[in-house]
Design a protein around this motif. Sequence first.
Motif, PDB file in Angstrom:
ATOM      1  N   TYR A 134       0.871  -1.180   0.000  1.00  0.00           N
ATOM      2  CA  TYR A 134       0.000   0.000   0.000  1.00  0.00           C
ATOM      3  C   TYR A 134       0.906   1.227   0.000  1.00  0.00           C
ATOM      4  O   TYR A 134       1.714   1.393   0.911  1.00  0.00           O
ATOM      5  N   VAL A 135       0.786   2.063  -1.027  1.00  0.00           N
ATOM      6  CA  VAL A 135       1.652   3.238  -1.144  1.00  0.00           C
ATOM      7  C   VAL A 135       1.156   4.326  -0.188  1.00  0.00           C
ATOM      8  O   VAL A 135       0.023   4.802  -0.302  1.00  0.00           O
ATOM      9  N   SER A 139       5.394   8.189  -5.340  1.00  0.00           N
ATOM     10  CA  SER A 139       5.056   7.321  -6.466  1.00  0.00           C
ATOM     11  C   SER A 139       6.176   6.307  -6.665  1.00  0.00           C
ATOM     12  O   SER A 139       7.340   6.620  -6.449  1.00  0.00           O
ATOM     13  N   LEU A 151       2.629   2.980  -9.387  1.00  0.00           N
ATOM     14  CA  LEU A 151       1.750   3.057  -8.226  1.00  0.00           C
ATOM     15  C   LEU A 151       1.906   4.424  -7.578  1.00  0.00           C
ATOM     16  O   LEU A 151       3.031   4.893  -7.376  1.00  0.00           O
ATOM     17  N   ASN A 152       0.800   5.056  -7.245  1.00  0.00           N
ATOM     18  CA  ASN A 152       0.802   6.368  -6.600  1.00  0.00           C
ATOM     19  C   ASN A 152       0.212   6.246  -5.203  1.00  0.00           C
ATOM     20  O   ASN A 152      -0.392   5.230  -4.845  1.00  0.00           O
ATOM     21  N   ASP A 155      -2.554   3.773  -3.799  1.00  0.00           N
ATOM     22  CA  ASP A 155      -2.691   2.564  -4.623  1.00  0.00           C
ATOM     23  C   ASP A 155      -2.220   1.342  -3.835  1.00  0.00           C
ATOM     24  O   ASP A 155      -1.357   1.432  -2.953  1.00  0.00           O
ATOM     25  N   THR A 156      -2.773   0.187  -4.199  1.00  0.00           N
ATOM     26  CA  THR A 156      -2.363  -1.077  -3.593  1.00  0.00           C
ATOM     27  C   THR A 156      -2.064  -2.093  -4.681  1.00  0.00           C
ATOM     28  O   THR A 156      -2.535  -1.964  -5.811  1.00  0.00           O
ATOM     29  N   VAL A 157      -1.293  -3.085  -4.315  1.00  0.00           N
ATOM     30  CA  VAL A 157      -1.023  -4.216  -5.206  1.00  0.00           C
ATOM     31  C   VAL A 157      -0.862  -5.463  -4.332  1.00  0.00           C
ATOM     32  O   VAL A 157      -0.313  -5.394  -3.230  1.00  0.00           O
TER      33      VAL A 157
END
Length: 182
Positions: A134-135, A139, A151-152, A155-157
């Motif tokens: 989780y950012v 960025s 990802l900014n 944003d999550t991945v």
Amino acid sequence: MKDIVKDIGFRVKELRELSDVTTSEIANDLNIDEEEYNQYEKGEKDIPVSVLYEIAQKFRVDMGLLVSGEETRMNIFHITRAGKGRFVEKRKGYECEGVTDRFIQKKAETLIVTVEPKEETPLKNSHPGQEFNYVIEGSLKLYLHDHEIILNKGDTVFFDSSYEHAMKALNGKQAKFLAVII
């Protein structure tokens, strides 16, 4: 920081020896060169968090024990106040703050990772399991397998961390993200 690296290396060596595992066997299990592994144990080279996590998994200990030298003991909850986690340099350009190192038998490793801006593409790493990021600030460019993903903040991945991956801070500014390794 150098003393911390030596202390962690000593604890890893002690755990390996107590488990009756050779340096050759563990290096092979970690898929790294035995000479590099020996540098970790001697404290000559900082152990990347991903490798430390794999070592903890292999020997069935909490990563907090390897990092702090203290047995984890919190079993209902654990609070880490802002800026008071255990700091470990994941690898050059990455600083990790472990924020759950005292919780016993946790199912995931939780880190706040700060990435400094660098021109070069970072070296990728991989480890068993899955990872959620989780950012928090800035960025990042996520290099994941054959993909490059921007990802900014916010944003999550979530991804299979057995694929090679790395993060790069963008726009000449440091970035931070919460990493949960499962």
